[in-house]
Structure formats: structure tokens, C-alpha cells
Design a protein around this motif. Structure first.
Motif, PDB file in Angstrom:
ATOM      1  N   ASP A   1       8.012   3.716   8.929  1.00 18.67           N
ATOM      2  CA  ASP A   1       7.187   4.908   8.848  1.00 18.67           C
ATOM      3  C   ASP A   1       6.341   4.811   7.583  1.00 18.67           C
ATOM      4  N   VAL A   2       5.203   5.467   7.606  1.00 14.31           N
ATOM      5  CA  VAL A   2       4.293   5.389   6.463  1.00 14.31           C
ATOM      6  C   VAL A   2       4.946   5.924   5.178  1.00 14.31           C
ATOM      7  N   SER A   3       5.944   6.785   5.338  1.00 11.16           N
ATOM      8  CA  SER A   3       6.627   7.310   4.139  1.00 11.16           C
ATOM      9  C   SER A   3       7.362   6.191   3.395  1.00 11.16           C
ATOM     10  N   LYS A   4       7.619   5.082   4.091  1.00 10.87           N
ATOM     11  CA  LYS A   4       8.304   3.956   3.446  1.00 10.87           C
ATOM     12  C   LYS A   4       7.313   2.851   3.044  1.00 10.87           C
ATOM     13  N   PHE A   5       6.033   3.109   3.217  1.00 12.08           N
ATOM     14  CA  PHE A   5       5.032   2.078   2.912  1.00 12.08           C
ATOM     15  C   PHE A   5       4.958   1.866   1.398  1.00 12.08           C
ATOM     16  N   PRO A   6       4.971   0.589   0.949  1.00 14.61           N
ATOM     17  CA  PRO A   6       5.073   0.326  -0.494  1.00 14.61           C
ATOM     18  C   PRO A   6       3.859   0.746  -1.331  1.00 14.61           C
ATOM     19  N   ILE A   7       2.682   0.793  -0.727  1.00 13.77           N
ATOM     20  CA  ILE A   7       1.509   1.156  -1.544  1.00 13.77           C
ATOM     21  C   ILE A   7       1.270   2.666  -1.453  1.00 13.77           C
TER      22      ILE A   7
ATOM     23  N   LYS B   1      -9.526  -7.509   0.143  1.00 12.30           N
ATOM     24  CA  LYS B   1      -8.500  -8.012   1.074  1.00 12.30           C
ATOM     25  C   LYS B   1      -7.507  -8.933   0.364  1.00 12.30           C
ATOM     26  N   ASP B   2      -7.923  -9.468  -0.799  1.00 14.88           N
ATOM     27  CA  ASP B   2      -6.978 -10.271  -1.596  1.00 14.88           C
ATOM     28  C   ASP B   2      -6.162  -9.385  -2.547  1.00 14.88           C
ATOM     29  N   VAL B   3      -6.758  -8.287  -2.963  1.00 16.90           N
ATOM     30  CA  VAL B   3      -6.047  -7.384  -3.880  1.00 16.90           C
ATOM     31  C   VAL B   3      -4.922  -6.668  -3.121  1.00 16.90           C
ATOM     32  N   PHE B   4      -5.201  -6.349  -1.870  1.00 19.68           N
ATOM     33  CA  PHE B   4      -4.239  -5.595  -1.051  1.00 19.68           C
ATOM     34  C   PHE B   4      -2.840  -6.227  -1.019  1.00 19.68           C
ATOM     35  N   PRO B   5      -2.723  -7.546  -0.734  1.00 21.09           N
ATOM     36  CA  PRO B   5      -1.367  -8.137  -0.735  1.00 21.09           C
ATOM     37  C   PRO B   5      -0.690  -8.068  -2.105  1.00 21.09           C
ATOM     38  N   GLU B   6      -1.503  -8.119  -3.167  1.00 22.52           N
ATOM     39  CA  GLU B   6      -0.924  -7.979  -4.510  1.00 22.52           C
ATOM     40  C   GLU B   6      -0.347  -6.572  -4.690  1.00 22.52           C
ATOM     41  N   MET B   7      -1.052  -5.594  -4.140  1.00 17.13           N
ATOM     42  CA  MET B   7      -0.567  -4.210  -4.226  1.00 17.13           C
ATOM     43  C   MET B   7       0.714  -4.046  -3.411  1.00 17.13           C
ATOM     44  N   MET B   8       0.824  -4.832  -2.325  1.00 18.35           N
ATOM     45  CA  MET B   8       2.052  -4.783  -1.522  1.00 18.35           C
ATOM     46  C   MET B   8       3.244  -5.256  -2.346  1.00 18.35           C
TER      47      MET B   8
ATOM     48  N   GLU C   1       3.478  -5.135  -5.678  1.00 23.81           N
ATOM     49  CA  GLU C   1       3.767  -4.128  -6.696  1.00 23.81           C
ATOM     50  C   GLU C   1       2.731  -3.020  -6.576  1.00 23.81           C
ATOM     51  N   ASP C   2       3.201  -1.789  -6.491  1.00 25.83           N
ATOM     52  CA  ASP C   2       2.307  -0.660  -6.252  1.00 25.83           C
ATOM     53  C   ASP C   2       1.588  -0.276  -7.549  1.00 25.83           C
TER      54      ASP C   2
ATOM     55  N   ASP D   1      -2.098   0.206  -9.920  1.00 25.77           N
ATOM     56  CA  ASP D   1      -3.504   0.581  -9.875  1.00 25.77           C
ATOM     57  C   ASP D   1      -4.315  -0.695  -9.586  1.00 25.77           C
ATOM     58  N   PRO D   2      -5.106  -0.725  -8.515  1.00 23.25           N
ATOM     59  CA  PRO D   2      -5.823  -1.965  -8.176  1.00 23.25           C
ATOM     60  C   PRO D   2      -6.761  -2.414  -9.288  1.00 23.25           C
ATOM     61  N   ALA D   3      -7.257  -1.478 -10.107  1.00 27.23           N
ATOM     62  CA  ALA D   3      -8.146  -1.872 -11.211  1.00 27.23           C
ATOM     63  C   ALA D   3      -7.414  -2.806 -12.170  1.00 27.23           C
ATOM     64  N   VAL D   4      -6.122  -2.560 -12.353  1.00 20.95           N
ATOM     65  CA  VAL D   4      -5.322  -3.402 -13.244  1.00 20.95           C
ATOM     66  C   VAL D   4      -5.177  -4.802 -12.638  1.00 20.95           C
ATOM     67  N   ILE D   5      -4.915  -4.853 -11.341  1.00 20.82           N
ATOM     68  CA  ILE D   5      -4.779  -6.149 -10.661  1.00 20.82           C
ATOM     69  C   ILE D   5      -6.093  -6.931 -10.745  1.00 20.82           C
ATOM     70  N   VAL D   6      -7.187  -6.240 -10.510  1.00 25.04           N
ATOM     71  CA  VAL D   6      -8.505  -6.881 -10.536  1.00 25.04           C
ATOM     72  C   VAL D   6      -8.758  -7.486 -11.921  1.00 25.04           C
TER      73      VAL D   6
END
Ligand code: ADP
Ligand code: MG
Ligand code: ZN
Length: 480
Positions: free
Chosen positions: A362-368, A391-398, A400-401, A403-408
Motif C-alpha cells: 500500500d502507498v502508506s508503506k512506500f519508502p519515499i 529518473k536516476d534520482v528516484f532510485p536513490e530516493m528509494m 533513502e528518503d 530531499d532530492p536536492a541533497v542527492i542531486v
């Protein structure tokens, strides 16, 4: 199906109400606790103990009645339903019989061809659950009474359904409504939504109902549909062969895809119902009813319309997003970080839902978290990253949840919008591919796609594609 016959189906659904404590005592309703740990003398039915009604159970039931256009009965009586079973220590179940809390309602389903069909709800009544017998230990049967006294709303439909598909749609709708109301989590695997299907057949045109068989304890929507289909065929064959359907209780064997007989079906007089002398009748005043009506949350239909009107979403998107309350909530959380409604819808229906389906979660268990999806969309829209990089940042967010700006930043994925850096890469690619450049200059403009691809490769996908396109054209046109 043999067209001489028509199927008639009515469903009884037990919805476990989302209260913290049981219906007549203070024991926890938590699923998965150690067997026989959520118990006290009241739910074990020791002599001399007295039940005390949980007010929330009444309020949740009224809420359900209001949402399904039922009449809310002013006077409510609890009745004892007497029967012996090892998982029922009291020897009776406290239920409602003659005066259920709500009755005469309905809900609407939309069939495949788009027509809307109204299905009647006969009644819904409050009752306590029984315990659970576990037969899996060799010759032994174990009993877990944690579930004794857990509050249920039993929702009985009119025999208005004519196919397995209609039954499936009814259940889907019912689950959606109880989840939106926040009165039941709708989890069939954990038993918080249970369904018995009553099935009969009759010759087309005949008014009188045929004898029904009841299929008990169906634990998924698919099994409900499959067992109904099987049962309809079984009854038709039986009657065609000169036999007669008997009123009985069946179980569904999901491995063999067939129903089998459990016992002859009791009639209600076998239970010797009588008003429970330990519980006084409940009076539901107009005032109380109105108070509860004021707490009515937004229902699926209203939310669908709001998504179409306020967010300008296609009806398809609005339908998918509001199918469950949790998904709709998730979507609206995404919007806290972006007002790009359609992109948000695409991400939730696309990348997010793809994983939910694959992992069956269920979406309530979605990691991001939804805010981070919103932030990702904002990064694309303000040109910090391209949608390709997203599309490359998304798997990184998976993983670890964050802030995508930090990953970028960490991965150095910020889009190159610096013209000199793009020009350098363009020069390199133009020098390295004289053949394609010549083709472009001869008018084969399509090769630009290849050249853009080369520049993107050169910049590790970080260049702004539109800027690359423009820079390439300028550069080559200068060469004319
Ligand atoms: P019980 O608890 O004894 O099963 P209920 O009256 O509570 O009886 O529930 C009966 C359910 O069976 C209802 O959903 C009703 O619509 C359905 N039903 C009753 N008669 C028939 C029939 N002949 N064919 C199919 N469904 C039926
Ligand atoms: Mg029944
Ligand atoms: Zn208890």
C-alpha cells in the motif's frame, strides 16, 4: 453461463471497526499480538461480568449509515445469538437482530459498459467478533481468543447482484467507502474485511428466488468472484441434471477452485436470539446524528470531482488517484511542494504505482515521502535537473528518503545550464562526427537527435536538452 438461468447474489460483509479497544471491554484490538493476550474476564465471558458499550462503535456505524443513505434507527437493541463453538467462550455472540443500527440504504457501482447500477443495502448491525480456531497443528486445534469482542459492522446487501463482476464491484466500492470514512482499514488478508457470498439461480423471468447456498470466509476479492462463478455453474448443472439446490454453507477451496460443503445452513430461529439483558437499548437522538454528520469526511465521489475541477486532471487520472483514500492523500501531499498537478499525477500513477504493484504494498508503506516527490518535480520544473536525471534520482530516493536536492548535490547531478560548458561539449561532438554534421547541412535535420544524444553522453546526461539542441543548430548553421 446457460442463458436459461439468471444468477442472484447477495453479500454479507463483516467490517472490523477501527477502534483501539474492543466493543464491550477495554482490551486492545491490535492485530498480531501474542495469542490469548488481548483478553479480560469480560471478553472471555466469565460469569458475573458486565459489558460496557464502546461509544465509537456506535458513531462509526452511524457514519457508515449516513454515507450509504441508510435510515438510522433511533432505538437500538443488542441481542444474544446463541451457539456453541470452541472459539466462542461465552456460548453466545452479542449482535443485533430485530433492530439493527442502520437499514434500507444503497450504493452505486459503475459497470464495464459505463452504466450505473444501484445496489441495496438491507441493513448493517453492530456485533462482536468470535475467536479463531487454528487447525494447522497436525491433529490438534488451537484457539486464539484475541479477536473475541473485536467490534464488527455486518453489512448485508439485498440480493441485487446478477454476476460475479457486480459482486466484485460492490465489494470494491464498499471497501473504498469504509476506508474513506476511516472506520475500517479494509485489509482482507488480516481479516478486517470478510465476505460471505449467497448465491442462487432461477429461470430467467421467474420472480421467486431460488434456494441459496452460502459461501463462507472468502479472503480476497478474487476468491469472491471466482467462487461465485463456480457456484453459479455448479447450481445450473445440478438443476439441468434434474437435481435440486439445497440450502447449505459452503467453503471455497482456492487451490482446487471449487466450493465444498461445510454444513447444512441454520435458520435464524436456530440461534434463539433474545435481547441481551446486560445492555440497555441505545437511543440515537437527532442531535447526536447531526453531530456525527458534521464529522463526515470527504467521500470518494466528491474527491474525484474536486480533482477534476480544481486540479484540472483528466477523469482517468482522478479515478485512479481517488481509488483509495491513501493514494489520494499521498497525491495531495505531493502537491504541497508543487502546483504542477499533472506532473504530480504522472509520477504517482507512474513511477510510484509501478513499485506499489510490483511489491504489492500500500502507498502508506512506500519508502519515499510524498513531499520529496513534490520536491523532485519542483527541481525539474525550475531546470535544476532534467526529467531524465530525475529518473536516476528516484532510485536513490528509494534507498533513502532524502530531499532530492541533497542527492542531486551529492551526486553532482545539477543540470548544466552554463552556455560555455555546453558550447565546449557541442564543439567536441561536432568535430568528432563530421559525417552526421554534413548530413544535417544537406537538410537531413533528423540527425540532430543523434548529435543531441552524443552531447548528453558527453555531459553525463546533465546538460539541459533544449539548450543543447539550440547550441548545436547555431554551431552547424555557422558552418554553412
Ligand atoms: P443469514 O445470516 O441467515 O445468511 P441474512 O438474511 O442475514 O441471512 O443474509 C442473507 C444474505 O443472502 C443477504 O445478503 C441476502 O441478500 C442474500 N440472499 C437471500 N436470499 C437469497 C437468494 N435466494 N439468493 C441469493 N442471495 C440471497
Ligand atoms: Mg449468512
Ligand atoms: Zn476484554
Amino acid at each position: 453461463m446457460n442463458s436459461k438461468y439468471e444468477a442472484v447474489i447477495g453479500l454479507e460483509v463483516h467490517a472490523q471497526l477501527l477502534t483501539n479497544t474492543k466493543i464491550f471491554c477495554g482490551c486492545s484490538t491490535k492485530f498480531g499480538n501474542n495469542p490469548n493476550s488481548n483478553v479480560c474476564p469480560v471478553c472471555l465471558g466469565h460469569p458475573g461480568v458486565l459489558p460496557v458499550l464502546n461509544k465509537k462503535v456506535v458513531e462509526f456505524s452511524i457514519l457508515f449509515g449516513l454515507a450509504t443513505d441508510c435510515v438510522i434507527n433511533e432505538k437500538n437493541v443488542f441481542a444474544r445469538k446463541n451457539y456453541f463453538y470452541p472459539d466462542l467462550p461465552k456460548g453466545y455472540q452479542i449482535s443485533q437482530f430485530e433492530l439493527p443500527i442502520v437499514e434500507h440504504g444503497h450504493l452505486d457501482i459503475t459497470l464495464k459498459d459505463g452504466t450505473v447500477k444501484r445496489l441495496g443495502i438491507t441493513r448493517a448491525h453492530m456485533e462482536e467478533d468470535a475467536g479463531k480456531s487454528i487447525h494447522s497443528q497436525g491433529d490438534e486445534t488451537l484457539v486464539d481468543v484475541n479477536r473475541c469482542g473485536v467490534p464488527l459492522l455486518e453489512i448485508v446487501s439485498e440480493p441485487d447482484m446478477r454476476s460475479a463482476e457486480e459482486a466484485y464491484l460492490y465489494l470494491t466500492k464498499l471497501k473504498q467507502i469504509v476506508q474513506y470514512l476511516g472506520i475500517c482499514d479494509g485489509n482482507m488478508e488480516e481479516g478486517s474485511l470478510r465476505c460471505d457470498a449467497n448465491v442462487s439461480i432461477r429461470p430467467v423471468g421467474q420472480e421467486k428466488l431460488g434456494t441459496r447456498a452460502e459461501i463462507k470466509n472468502l479472503n480476497s476479492f478474487n476468491n469472491v468472484a471466482k467462487s461465485i462463478e463456480f457456484e453459479i455453474e455448479r447450481q445450473i448443472e445440478l438443476v439441468e441434471d434434474g437435481g435440486e439446490v439445497v440450502q447449505e454453507t459452503l467453503l471455497w477451496n482456492a487451490d482446487k477452485n471449487e466450493t465444498y460443503s461445510m454444513r447444512g445452513k441454520e435458520d435464524s430461529h436456530d440461534y434463539r436470539y433474545f435481547p441481551d439483558p446486560d445492555l440497555i437499548p441505545i437511543h440515537i437522538s437527532e442531535e447526536w446524528k447531526n453531530e456525527i454528520a458534521e464529522t463526515m469526511p470527504e467521500l470518494p465521489k466528491a474527491r474525484f470531482e474536486r480533482f477534476v475541477n480544481d486540479f484540472k486532471l483528466p477523469e482517468y487520472d482522478a479515478g485512479v488517484l481517488t481509488a483509495t483514500k491513501n493514494l489520494a492523500d499521498y497525491y495531495e501531499e505531493v502537491l504541497k511542494e508543487t502546483d504542477d498537478y499533472k506532473s504530480a499525477s504522472n509520477w504517482v500513477m507512474g513511477d510510484v504505482s509501478k513499485i506499489l504493484n510490483e511489491e504489492k504494498i500500500d502507498v502508506s508503506k512506500f519508502p519515499i515521502s510524498p513531499v520529496n516527490i513534490g520536491k523532485l518535480i519542483a527541481l525539474i520544473n525550475n531546470n535544476t535537473i532534467s526529467s531524465k536525471i530525475a529518473k536516476d534520482v528516484f532510485p536513490e530516493m528509494m534507498k533513502e528518503d532524502k530531499d532530492p536536492a541533497v542527492i542531486v548535490k551529492e551526486k553532482n547531478l545539477v543540470q548544466i545550464t552554463d552556455t560555455s560548458a555546453i558550447d565546449d561539449a557541442v564543439t567536441k561532438v561536432v568535430d568528432a562526427n563530421p559525417g552526421q554534421v554534413a548530413q544535417f547541412l544537406e537538410g537531413k535535420e533528423k540527425v540532430i537527435g543523434f548529435l543531441v544524444g552524443q552531447v548528453m553522453k558527453e555531459t553525463k546526461g546533465k546538460a539541459n536538452p533544449q539548450m543543447v539542441n539550440d547550441a548545436l543548430k547555431n554551431k552547424m548553421n555557422e558552418m554553412k
